[in-house]
Write a protein that holds these residues in place. Structure first.
Motif, PDB file in Angstrom:
ATOM      1  N   VAL A   1      38.967  41.891  63.463  1.00  0.00           N
ATOM      2  CA  VAL A   1      38.870  40.813  64.466  1.00  0.00           C
ATOM      3  C   VAL A   1      37.549  39.975  64.461  1.00  0.00           C
ATOM      4  O   VAL A   1      37.565  38.922  64.148  1.00  0.00           O
ATOM      5  N   GLU A   2      36.493  41.012  64.275  1.00  0.00           N
ATOM      6  CA  GLU A   2      35.200  40.121  64.315  1.00  0.00           C
ATOM      7  C   GLU A   2      34.885  39.389  63.070  1.00  0.00           C
ATOM      8  O   GLU A   2      34.285  38.182  62.896  1.00  0.00           O
ATOM      9  N   LYS A   3      35.218  40.076  61.846  1.00  0.00           N
ATOM     10  CA  LYS A   3      34.852  39.588  60.730  1.00  0.00           C
ATOM     11  C   LYS A   3      35.570  38.395  60.031  1.00  0.00           C
ATOM     12  O   LYS A   3      35.336  37.425  59.194  1.00  0.00           O
ATOM     13  N   GLN A   4      37.117  38.577  60.633  1.00  0.00           N
ATOM     14  CA  GLN A   4      37.960  37.614  59.894  1.00  0.00           C
ATOM     15  C   GLN A   4      37.799  37.357  58.495  1.00  0.00           C
ATOM     16  O   GLN A   4      37.714  36.570  57.909  1.00  0.00           O
ATOM     17  N   ARG A   5      37.933  38.536  57.708  1.00  0.00           N
ATOM     18  CA  ARG A   5      37.690  38.809  56.242  1.00  0.00           C
ATOM     19  C   ARG A   5      39.044  38.318  55.535  1.00  0.00           C
ATOM     20  O   ARG A   5      40.019  38.738  55.957  1.00  0.00           O
ATOM     21  N   GLU A   6      38.846  37.602  54.434  1.00  0.00           N
ATOM     22  CA  GLU A   6      39.862  37.319  53.482  1.00  0.00           C
ATOM     23  C   GLU A   6      40.460  38.375  52.726  1.00  0.00           C
ATOM     24  O   GLU A   6      41.547  38.529  52.272  1.00  0.00           O
ATOM     25  N   SER A   7      39.383  39.359  52.260  1.00  0.00           N
ATOM     26  CA  SER A   7      39.510  40.448  51.576  1.00  0.00           C
ATOM     27  C   SER A   7      39.114  41.714  52.054  1.00  0.00           C
ATOM     28  O   SER A   7      38.133  41.566  52.849  1.00  0.00           O
ATOM     29  N   VAL A   8      39.652  42.869  51.738  1.00  0.00           N
ATOM     30  CA  VAL A   8      38.950  44.265  52.322  1.00  0.00           C
ATOM     31  C   VAL A   8      37.738  44.314  51.476  1.00  0.00           C
ATOM     32  O   VAL A   8      37.028  45.193  52.321  1.00  0.00           O
ATOM     33  N   THR A   9      37.562  43.700  50.525  1.00  0.00           N
ATOM     34  CA  THR A   9      36.344  44.081  49.818  1.00  0.00           C
ATOM     35  C   THR A   9      35.224  43.210  50.578  1.00  0.00           C
ATOM     36  O   THR A   9      34.092  43.248  49.917  1.00  0.00           O
ATOM     37  N   ASP A  10      35.449  42.242  51.401  1.00  0.00           N
ATOM     38  CA  ASP A  10      34.175  41.305  51.786  1.00  0.00           C
ATOM     39  C   ASP A  10      33.498  42.457  52.602  1.00  0.00           C
ATOM     40  O   ASP A  10      33.762  43.149  53.287  1.00  0.00           O
ATOM     41  N   GLY A  11      32.229  41.878  52.428  1.00  0.00           N
ATOM     42  CA  GLY A  11      31.209  42.601  53.337  1.00  0.00           C
ATOM     43  C   GLY A  11      30.638  44.095  52.421  1.00  0.00           C
ATOM     44  O   GLY A  11      29.669  44.623  53.124  1.00  0.00           O
ATOM     45  N   ILE A  12      31.161  44.350  51.395  1.00  0.00           N
ATOM     46  CA  ILE A  12      30.663  45.527  50.662  1.00  0.00           C
ATOM     47  C   ILE A  12      29.716  45.009  49.603  1.00  0.00           C
ATOM     48  O   ILE A  12      29.907  44.173  48.946  1.00  0.00           O
ATOM     49  N   PRO A  13      28.251  45.522  49.994  1.00  0.00           N
ATOM     50  CA  PRO A  13      27.301  45.067  49.233  1.00  0.00           C
ATOM     51  C   PRO A  13      27.394  45.869  47.484  1.00  0.00           C
ATOM     52  O   PRO A  13      27.491  47.059  47.571  1.00  0.00           O
TER      53      PRO A  13
END
Length: 339
Positions: A255-267
């Motif tokens: 809910v917080e991140k509202q990511r388009e992909s499950v890969t978003d935010g993975i460095p």
């Protein structure tokens, strides 16, 4: 008949109170026994005209005299059962306390009662305030520290994190405490730089610099996140198992991140095995229907191993490091090192 004089009553015992306060607690926030003692005292003495408690004592109607009495003068001030309260400076008064100890040990002086009264106590985490103050001064006055930027310090954050992991794996508690401090230093250091608007390379300073934030902002954001992501602790949600907690955490993050992909935010700059396991974990928990890519070479084999380890609840990085440490010990044994 011999005439006897009437016996005289013993002179009341005076009282010397050393009222200590913590500089980590806001001035004026004193315990109730401290305020009672201050109001009831016959005399309140302070050697430091800049003592942070003075404005609040004046506001409370307590008269404070300034001076640095020696031990003899202080004992005399307590004659007749009077109470004298001393407000020591942050460094204390070694000369006075040593003098009182010598008088008490001499046996030649009728000593008043001596009492150490803490007016305020450090709360858990109080030394973090000291850390912030020290970091602030070092940033201003150290030729090296004052020139550092987020970019220049980035490598140290990685190094310190690895050293912390090594201390954990070694089971060395003393080393663990030190390495935790080194990691904490990186946080405080970066936050101090951020107060200037991002770093020395921006050419900005002062609290008006764009994008500036402080260690309090960092801590405040973290507190809000912890509360938000633990509704089973701070709210009405229920969680009976670690799996329930993780489900809450993942839903809140989504809910917080509202990511388009499950890969978003993975460095992608993290170690390869950790990256592969993280991707596999996001795919599994996100319910994404995608198979592991197949190809020639060791890279694809390692990817499959990392995904298998993650599905089994094993961190491949930790497992590989453990095996590598055994390998290192075997090498040293073969070399005859440490025997």
């Amino acid at each position: 008949m011999t005439e006897h004089s009437e016996p005289t009553a013993a002179e009341p015992t005076g009282r010397i109170v050393l009222l200590t306060t913590s500089h980590r607690v806001a001035p004026g926030v004193l315990s109730w026994p401290a305020w009672q003692t201050l109001h009831a005292a016959d005399r309140v003495l302070c050697a430091d005209p800049g003592h942070p408690q003075l404005p609040y004592l004046r506001e409370a109607g307590i008269e404070v005299a300034f001076g640095t009495p020696d031990a003899h003068e202080l004992v005399e001030a307590c004659a007749g059962g009077r109470t004298v309260v001393l407000l020591p400076s942050g460094e204390g008064d070694r000369r006075l306390t040593d003098g009182l100890a010598r008088l008490a040990g001499s046996g030649r002086v009728s000593m008043p009662d001596l009492e150490l009264l803490p007016g305020s106590y450090d709360l858990p985490g109080a030394r973090l305030l000291d850390l912030v103050q020290v970091m602030d001064r070092v940033r201003r006055e150290c030729p090296w520290t004052s020139q550092q930027t987020h970019e220049g310090l980035a490598k140290y954050a990685i190094e310190e994190a690895y050293e912390l992991v090594e201390a954990i794996e070694d089971g060395d508690r003393e080393e663990l405490r030190e390495e935790l401090g080194d990691v904490l230093l990186q946080v405080v250091f970066h936050a101090r730089i951020a107060e200037e608007g991002g770093g020395a390379e921006d050419g900005e300073d002062g609290e008006d610099a764009a994008g500036a934030f402080s260690i309090d902002d960092v801590a405040g954001t973290l507190v809000e996140k912890l509360i938000r992501r633990h509704p089973h602790v701070f709210g009405d949600a229920e969680a009976e198992t670690p799996e329930d907690v993780n489900a809450h955490w993942q839903r809140t993050k989504a809910v917080e991140k509202q990511r388009e992909s499950v890969t978003d935010g993975i460095p992608v700059g993290q170690p390869g095995l950790a990256l592969a396991a993280k991707l596999a974990g996001r795919v599994r928990t996100g319910g994404v229907a995608v198979e592991l890519p197949r190809g020639e070479g060791i890279g694809y084999e390692l990817l499959a191993l990392a995904a298998r380890a993650e599905a089994a609840g094993t961190d491949p990085e930790t497992a590989l490091r453990a095996a590598a440490r055994v390998y290192r010990d075997a090498i040293r044994a073969a070399e005859g090192v440490g025997e």
